[in-house]
Design an enzyme around this catalytic site. Structure first.
Site, short mmCIF file in Angstrom:
data_model
loop_
_atom_site.label_atom_id
_atom_site.label_comp_id
_atom_site.label_asym_id
_atom_site.label_seq_id
_atom_site.Cartn_x
_atom_site.Cartn_y
_atom_site.Cartn_z
CD1 TRP A 357 0.68 -0.40 3.13
CD2 TRP A 357 -0.63 1.39 3.43
NE1 TRP A 357 1.00 0.16 4.35
CE2 TRP A 357 0.21 1.26 4.58
CE3 TRP A 357 -1.54 2.44 3.41
CZ2 TRP A 357 0.18 2.15 5.65
CZ3 TRP A 357 -1.58 3.33 4.49
CH2 TRP A 357 -0.73 3.17 5.59
CG ASP A 358 4.82 0.79 1.52
OD1 ASP A 358 3.88 0.17 2.00
OD2 ASP A 358 5.99 0.70 1.93
CD GLU A 488 2.47 -3.86 9.61
OE1 GLU A 488 3.66 -4.02 9.94
OE2 GLU A 488 2.06 -4.03 8.44
CE LYS A 600 6.19 -1.47 11.79
NZ LYS A 600 5.83 -2.58 10.91
CD GLN A 601 2.99 1.86 9.83
OE1 GLN A 601 3.45 0.78 10.16
NE2 GLN A 601 2.88 2.22 8.55
C1 BGC Z 1 4.84 -1.10 7.59
C2 BGC Z 1 3.80 -1.21 6.51
C3 BGC Z 1 4.49 -1.15 5.16
C4 BGC Z 1 5.62 -2.17 5.05
C5 BGC Z 1 6.43 -2.04 3.78
C6 BGC Z 1 5.89 -2.18 7.39
O1 BGC Z 1 6.88 -2.06 8.38
O2 BGC Z 1 4.23 -1.26 8.87
O3 BGC Z 1 2.87 -0.15 6.63
O4 BGC Z 1 3.56 -1.36 4.16
O5 BGC Z 1 6.51 -2.01 6.14
O6 BGC Z 1 7.04 -0.78 3.70
#
Ligand code: BGC
Length: 763
Positions: A357-358, A488, A600-601
């Site tokens: 999804w990035d 996550e 985390k984000q």
């Molecule tokens: C992130 C995801 C991301 C993936 C690839 C993960 O660490 O939590 O949001 O899509 O890395 O960049």
């Protein structure tokens, strides 16, 4: 964190050879051209710690997955972008000794990535075990002008001797992936060709049966004169090379120019690959290194004209932003709708080089702002082409009636991820794909995209959301159970606010899109309606869900809750963590992470960033103040969203702190993982941080708006935007902001709330 890269506006510079940093540098100094890419491995033999990596866009291997407990709906394989045949090898033997930096004394080592021209340079002096000293000066690039060509110029000068030497110039398809699940090799040889002018190896990927022909030819010069040397052909399975016997003369550079062609069956019929590769090699040799370089550099010059960002007064920040732009531009050039952007691009194996999804949430705005609209459009069309697979993917999980669930990770549209809490539950990714359609249209004005491709995708995604929610008789609302949000560090939660928000938004936008296409493209609408069997009842249900969805919030604090029960957690802040606890994902058990409040984000904040216009400033502030202090930013995708929101709130220091973290994430190896490859997708977040964060750029009602400020640490900065056939340049300095139209029809922009008419200055 590391601090060994020298600061320079246009170059990435490493001085002195530290073998412990070599794998990090191999990632940082990677080069590519959208069709192929290459870690900064040495041309000559190197027996020390390294990670060989050559990559060919779109060529992957479905590695059989490893899972402890198989669950229905898991994919059979994890697609991996392959470590492809290595074309850079120039092995040097002098007096039976190999030039191998792990076995020599190395002095004056300097590695430079020239971002302006897209060339990797390396110079060093090596003392061989018997005391012979050689100086090497090597340059290489993957041509941006001709995506199938790579070239190396390797000059070797004996400093204290004259002697016979052997050179081996080769192509090696006997390569492995470090992340191979079962230690298998992924390539088989199909054929080889070798004559006195070139060698070629055609290899086939197991299972996926891609063919890649990798060939090389060369020229030699000594004392400024071309040399004719008859090569001895060396050949073994998956490997071919030329062995050249030469005489090295003291203080006289011997210059080897090696031309490589890398062609895949993605772009040529298998039957003509070798012939096409031969033509490419002959063409490259006829043009010569300098002409190839000139054409390559001209493409970079043009790209920089379109997308450069300048920062005055802070060389580290300038280097950081250019490095991010450079890596993005050499990863995805946007001329092939079958390709996408892997989180590590061509710089490493991690994440398999697949699409996340990035792309939609982070990369799309970068390509919209810096490139012709067709580049961003191709990223959307990529997902349109995968719609059927997304429907099958949802079908495997029990969804019906054309509901589409786009994969968390994919190469060809099939799901490759296999951790249930992400594969089945991190479904917000579906919303990002819908949002990208909206984002593209908002920026470009290309509303007809809905009729052509967008609507079908939106309908598939809306059908998924409509089936994924359920009515809670208790709450008298629709709810969404068992999900993982962008954060996550929480799994299997109920009513993740962000996921509920983007689901409801998608339903609303799809209803709008249906109405738009019906009114403006009636013919297309009828075709789509019949094709997807769209029923009026479905639309009513989507409307019902959108109007009756449950959103967790804490009225007292005035914040949205990341998910049900969030307030039951012990509400700590990152300041309560000990240094040795970080990063949590390496130091804590998963169970402890899940029970903690640490994020985390961006999660709720991701929603406030996407849908900023639906929320007032106080709401954004309350949520930012609540969530940011709990956020550990252990995803590279996190800081940029915080820069943008902190900028909205006037939190300049916070914004700058987060900016540095995203801009120099790899250069300073913040997360201690750059050796696995660079964080390519989050690099687009750096661009957004500057343009949308500091520059305050938004598109509202078809107009560009800017609300810029200057970080205290800078004297000025400027960026350019491609916008609806124009190039707009924004310069923000202590003395104020200047917005200039560099090309295209006049337009009006809004600067700090005031309309500013712009026209190209007549020269
Ligand atoms: C992130 C995801 C991301 C993936 C690839 C993960 O660490 O939590 O949001 O899509 O890395 O960049």
């Amino acid at each position: 964190m590391k601090n060994y890269i020298k600061h320079h506006e246009w170059q990435i510079i490493e001085e002195g050879f530290d073998p412990h940093l070599h794998r990090v540098s191999e990632s940082l100094f990677s080069i590519g051209n959208g069709r192929m890419g290459q870690r900064a491995n040495f041309e000559e033999e190197y027996s020390g710690e390294m990670h060989q990596g050559s990559y060919v866009a779109g060529v992957y291997y479905p590695d059989k997955t490893r899972v402890g407990w198989w669950k229905n709906g898991y994919p059979e394989y994890f697609a991996k972008v392959l470590n492809a045949p290595n074309w850079i090898g120039i092995r040097v033997q002098i007096n039976g000794q190999s030039l191998d930096l792990a076995k020599c004394k190395v002095e004056n080592f300097r590695r430079v990535l020239d971002m302006k021209q897209g060339v990797l340079h390396r110079t060093f002096v090596a003392t061989l075990p018997d005391g012979k000293r050689v100086a090497v000066d090597a340059s290489r690039f993957c041509s941006m002008h001709n995506g199938e060509i790579g070239a190396i110029r390797y000059a070797i000068t004996p400093l204290n001797f004259s002697a016979a030497a052997t050179l081996v110039l080769d192509v090696d398809a006997d390569v492995v992936n470090k992340d191979s699940n079962y230690d298998e090799k992924f390539w088989n040889e199909v054929s080889q060709q070798a004559d006195s002018s070139l060698v070629m190896v055609t290899a086939e990927t197991r299972k996926t049966l891609f063919h890649v022909t990798t060939g090389m030819t060369w020229q030699l010069e000594q004392g400024g004169k071309k040399m004719d040397v008859s090569p001895k052909v060396i050949s073994r399975n998956k490997y071919a090379g030329h062995e050249l016997a030469v005489s090295l003369r003291e203080n006289e550079p011997l210059v080897i120019v090696k031309y490589a062609a890398v062609l895949s069956s993605e772009n040529h019929p298998k039957a003509t690959l070798e012939q096409a590769a031969r033509q490419q090699l002959e063409g490259a040799r006829a043009q010569g290194f300098d002409n190839l370089l000139k054409a390559h550099a001209a493409v970079w010059a043009h790209k920089w004209e379109e997308c450069d960002i300048t920062i005055d007064g802070d060389v580290a920040a300038q280097q950081g932003i250019r490095f991010n732009i450079f890596q993005l531009m050499q990863t995805y050039t946007g001329d092939d709708e079958r390709l996408n952007i892997g989180p590590k691009g061509f710089t490493g194996e991690k994440y398999g080089g697949s699409t996340y999804w990035d792309t939609e949430a982070y990369c799309l705005p970068f390509y919209l702002g810096t490139s012709d609209p067709k580049v961003a459009r191709n990223l959307l069309v990529y997902r349109y082409k995968h719609l059927q697979r997304a429907i099958e993917n949802a079908g495997k999980l029990g969804f019906t009636n054309g509901a589409a669930l786009y994969p968390m990770v994919t190469m060809n549209g099939e799901e490759c991820h296999n951790e249930w809490e992400i594969t089945f539950e991190e479904i917000h990714r579906n919303g990002a794909i819908a949002y990208a359609i909206f984002d593209y249209i908002r920026y470009t004005g290309d509303e007809a995209y809905l009729a052509e491709y967008g609507l079908e995708v939106l309908i598939g995604i809306s059908r998924f959301w409509a089936q994924r929610v359920n009515w809670s008789a208790d709450r008298k609302k629709f709810v969404m159970l068992g999900v993982t949000g962008p954060n996550e560090y929480e799994n299997n939660v109920n009513n993740n606010w962000y996921t509920n928000t983007i689901a409801v938004w998608t339903l609303g936008y799809t209803l709008y899109a249906i109405d738009y296409v019906k009114r403006n493209h009636g013919g297309n609408f009828n075709l789509i309606k019949t094709k997807v069997h769209l029923q009026d009842d479905e639309l009513k249900q989507w409307d019902r869900i959108a109007s009756n969805m449950y959103f967790p919030e804490d009225k007292q604090r005035g914040v949205f809750l990341q998910q049900d029960g969030f307030l039951d957690k012990e509400l700590l802040t990152v300041n309560d963590l000990k240094r040795e606890d970080r990063p949590l994902n390496q130091k804590w058990s998963w169970d402890r992470i899940l029970r903690s409040c640490f994020i985390k984000q961006a999660d709720v904040l991701q929603g406030l960033y996407f849908f900023e216009e639906n929320f007032d400033r106080d709401t954004i502030k309350r949520n930012f103040d609540f969530y940011e202090p709990m956020t550990v930013h252990e995803s590279s995708l996190s800081p940029c969203v915080h820069v943008i929101l902190a900028s909205v709130l006037g939190y300049k220091e916070k914004a700058y702190e987060m900016y540095l973290r995203t801009a120099r994430l790899d250069l300073d190896d913040y997360n201690n993982d750059t050796e696995d490859g660079c964080h390519i997708t989050s690099m687009a977040g750096t661009w957004m941080s500057l343009v949308k964060g500091f520059g305050g750029m938004r598109v509202r009602n078809g107009q560009l708006h800017f609300h810029p400020y200057l970080p205290d640490q800078w004297q000025s900065y400027s960026f350019r935007l491609e916008f609806r056939g124009r190039v707009v340049k924004v310069n923000v300095a202590k003395s104020g902001t200047r917005v200039v139209l560099e090309s295209g029809q006049p337009l009006e922009v809004v600067l700090n709330g005031q309309s500013v008419p712009l026209a190209v200055a007549s020269s």
